[in-house]
Design a protein around this motif. Sequence first.
Motif, PDB file in Angstrom:
ATOM      1  N   TYR A 249       0.836  -1.208   0.000  1.00  0.00           N
ATOM      2  CA  TYR A 249       0.000   0.000   0.000  1.00  0.00           C
ATOM      3  C   TYR A 249       0.871   1.258   0.000  1.00  0.00           C
ATOM      4  O   TYR A 249       0.592   2.222  -0.715  1.00  0.00           O
ATOM      5  CB  TYR A 249      -0.914  -0.025   1.221  1.00  0.00           C
ATOM      6  N   GLU A 250       1.953   1.257   0.799  1.00  0.00           N
ATOM      7  CA  GLU A 250       2.868   2.394   0.819  1.00  0.00           C
ATOM      8  C   GLU A 250       3.498   2.623  -0.554  1.00  0.00           C
ATOM      9  O   GLU A 250       3.643   3.764  -1.014  1.00  0.00           O
ATOM     10  CB  GLU A 250       3.965   2.173   1.865  1.00  0.00           C
ATOM     11  N   GLN A 251       3.874   1.531  -1.222  1.00  0.00           N
ATOM     12  CA  GLN A 251       4.459   1.658  -2.552  1.00  0.00           C
ATOM     13  C   GLN A 251       3.458   2.252  -3.544  1.00  0.00           C
ATOM     14  O   GLN A 251       3.822   3.083  -4.388  1.00  0.00           O
ATOM     15  CB  GLN A 251       4.939   0.296  -3.045  1.00  0.00           C
ATOM     16  N   MET A 252       2.185   1.839  -3.433  1.00  0.00           N
ATOM     17  CA  MET A 252       1.158   2.395  -4.298  1.00  0.00           C
ATOM     18  C   MET A 252       0.995   3.898  -4.054  1.00  0.00           C
ATOM     19  O   MET A 252       0.929   4.693  -5.005  1.00  0.00           O
ATOM     20  CB  MET A 252      -0.164   1.683  -4.051  1.00  0.00           C
ATOM     21  N   LEU A 253       0.956   4.287  -2.771  1.00  0.00           N
ATOM     22  CA  LEU A 253       0.824   5.701  -2.434  1.00  0.00           C
ATOM     23  C   LEU A 253       2.025   6.500  -2.939  1.00  0.00           C
ATOM     24  O   LEU A 253       1.883   7.613  -3.441  1.00  0.00           O
ATOM     25  CB  LEU A 253       0.683   5.870  -0.916  1.00  0.00           C
TER      26      LEU A 253
ATOM     27  N   TYR B  31      -1.855  16.963  -1.099  1.00  0.00           N
ATOM     28  CA  TYR B  31      -1.186  18.129  -1.679  1.00  0.00           C
ATOM     29  C   TYR B  31      -1.069  17.982  -3.186  1.00  0.00           C
ATOM     30  O   TYR B  31      -1.327  18.927  -3.942  1.00  0.00           O
ATOM     31  CB  TYR B  31       0.210  18.293  -1.071  1.00  0.00           C
ATOM     32  N   GLU B  32      -0.670  16.794  -3.628  1.00  0.00           N
ATOM     33  CA  GLU B  32      -0.468  16.554  -5.057  1.00  0.00           C
ATOM     34  C   GLU B  32      -1.782  16.744  -5.826  1.00  0.00           C
ATOM     35  O   GLU B  32      -1.810  17.386  -6.885  1.00  0.00           O
ATOM     36  CB  GLU B  32       0.054  15.134  -5.272  1.00  0.00           C
ATOM     37  N   SER B  33      -2.877  16.215  -5.299  1.00  0.00           N
ATOM     38  CA  SER B  33      -4.176  16.342  -5.965  1.00  0.00           C
ATOM     39  C   SER B  33      -4.620  17.793  -6.015  1.00  0.00           C
ATOM     40  O   SER B  33      -5.128  18.268  -7.045  1.00  0.00           O
ATOM     41  CB  SER B  33      -5.225  15.508  -5.224  1.00  0.00           C
TER      42      SER B  33
ATOM     43  N   ARG C 232       3.828   6.002  -5.507  1.00  0.00           N
ATOM     44  CA  ARG C 232       3.740   6.239  -6.948  1.00  0.00           C
ATOM     45  C   ARG C 232       2.758   7.361  -7.271  1.00  0.00           C
ATOM     46  O   ARG C 232       2.861   8.005  -8.316  1.00  0.00           O
ATOM     47  CB  ARG C 232       3.319   4.949  -7.659  1.00  0.00           C
ATOM     48  N   GLU C 233       1.802   7.603  -6.376  1.00  0.00           N
ATOM     49  CA  GLU C 233       0.793   8.625  -6.619  1.00  0.00           C
ATOM     50  C   GLU C 233       1.225  10.008  -6.174  1.00  0.00           C
ATOM     51  O   GLU C 233       0.569  10.999  -6.503  1.00  0.00           O
ATOM     52  CB  GLU C 233      -0.508   8.255  -5.893  1.00  0.00           C
ATOM     53  N   VAL C 234       2.321  10.093  -5.432  1.00  0.00           N
ATOM     54  CA  VAL C 234       2.720  11.358  -4.830  1.00  0.00           C
ATOM     55  C   VAL C 234       3.436  12.289  -5.796  1.00  0.00           C
ATOM     56  O   VAL C 234       3.229  13.489  -5.804  1.00  0.00           O
ATOM     57  CB  VAL C 234       3.587  11.113  -3.570  1.00  0.00           C
ATOM     58  N   GLY C 235       4.301  11.777  -6.656  1.00  0.00           N
ATOM     59  CA  GLY C 235       5.069  12.644  -7.533  1.00  0.00           C
ATOM     60  C   GLY C 235       6.162  13.353  -6.760  1.00  0.00           C
ATOM     61  O   GLY C 235       6.769  12.796  -5.839  1.00  0.00           O
ATOM     62  N   ASN C 236       6.400  14.620  -7.087  1.00  0.00           N
ATOM     63  CA  ASN C 236       7.482  15.362  -6.432  1.00  0.00           C
ATOM     64  C   ASN C 236       7.143  15.738  -4.999  1.00  0.00           C
ATOM     65  O   ASN C 236       8.009  15.805  -4.137  1.00  0.00           O
ATOM     66  CB  ASN C 236       7.809  16.623  -7.237  1.00  0.00           C
TER      67      ASN C 236
ATOM     68  N   ASP D 254      -0.035   7.242   6.425  1.00  0.00           N
ATOM     69  CA  ASP D 254      -0.753   8.485   6.719  1.00  0.00           C
ATOM     70  C   ASP D 254      -0.010   9.677   6.130  1.00  0.00           C
ATOM     71  O   ASP D 254      -0.617  10.586   5.550  1.00  0.00           O
ATOM     72  CB  ASP D 254      -0.906   8.680   8.232  1.00  0.00           C
ATOM     73  N   PHE D 255       1.294   9.684   6.291  1.00  0.00           N
ATOM     74  CA  PHE D 255       2.118  10.776   5.760  1.00  0.00           C
ATOM     75  C   PHE D 255       2.001  10.839   4.237  1.00  0.00           C
ATOM     76  O   PHE D 255       1.825  11.913   3.652  1.00  0.00           O
ATOM     77  CB  PHE D 255       3.573  10.567   6.185  1.00  0.00           C
ATOM     78  N   LEU D 256       2.071   9.684   3.593  1.00  0.00           N
ATOM     79  CA  LEU D 256       1.962   9.638   2.134  1.00  0.00           C
ATOM     80  C   LEU D 256       0.577  10.087   1.669  1.00  0.00           C
ATOM     81  O   LEU D 256       0.445  10.750   0.634  1.00  0.00           O
ATOM     82  CB  LEU D 256       2.243   8.222   1.635  1.00  0.00           C
ATOM     83  N   ARG D 257      -0.459   9.746   2.428  1.00  0.00           N
ATOM     84  CA  ARG D 257      -1.801  10.211   2.065  1.00  0.00           C
ATOM     85  C   ARG D 257      -1.879  11.732   2.150  1.00  0.00           C
ATOM     86  O   ARG D 257      -2.553  12.385   1.345  1.00  0.00           O
ATOM     87  CB  ARG D 257      -2.852   9.553   2.968  1.00  0.00           C
TER      88      ARG D 257
END
Length: 309
Positions: free
Chosen positions: A13-17, A247-249, A19-23, A239-242
């Motif tokens: 799940y962390e790896q999936m998140l 922010y990214e969205s 990939r969604e974060v970007g910079n 939680d941090f990645l979410r």
Amino acid sequence: MLQWARRRFASAYEQMLRREVGNGPDHVAIIQDGNRRYARKSGDDVSEGHREGVKTTEQVLNWCDELGVEELTLYTFSTENFDRPEDQLEALFDLIESKLYEFADADRVHDGEVRISAIGEVELLPDRLQEAVEYAEDRTREYDGFRLNIALAYGGRAELLGAARDVCRAVERGDLSPEDIGVEEIDRRLYRQPARDVDLIIRTGGDERTSNFLPWHANGNEAAVYFCAPYWPEFSKADFLRGLRTYESREKSWQRTRSERAVALVRAVAETELAEARTVAGRLREQLSSTGAQQVTAELERQGEEIAD
């Protein structure tokens, strides 16, 4: 077996998140809420909740380094916190003092060139805590690899009020003209400042409010905000990645809105100019041959098609 499966799922799940974060954001500010409630839920003393929260803080520093965050501001002690019972205050001051000395001497801080700064009305704190702040700041003053800001005796409304009063006094003395009051004048009269405006505020503990935290640097920058339920000691990397994903969205949505507005503006200008061109062309057609009038009409139609595209 069940624990192994949970760890594998959490890792995936962390790896999936990730990939969604970007910079991701440059500056994250966190309201570390829920230490006391975590302790009560666990049947521990309040101070134990704060000690567990420090462990989370250390993990967040690792995540910032891994994910490219360049500045972290932690809401550690607000001006309202002075109203807590004396025994809780003393235990909290002891913990903050010891951790400031520990961080200031830690190899990871010096290897990563982490600059530690306190923001807030530090002069309201006990002398021993002020000395710890001074020690940490002096030991790391020359670093610029990462900025760690500790908000101590901090209140955003008080910060802005103090800046406003300082500006008024400067105008009254004749040192400053009202016409010269701008962002820079307010900036330099605030508390010891973060290096950057805030991109993202995270609040743990379930409350959905920013509690007067960094109004100038966050609200003025239209920072994204992420509220989450876990108490601070329970705050995880997921939680941090979410939070970073929020922010990214928001950033993508904001950029898309800006682009759409820009296109609409260009289109409006072009349509206005085309309307004027049609008026002029109508007058020209009256004076041109049939072939010339046809050429003018064809050009107008071409311009109209370009605007439509």
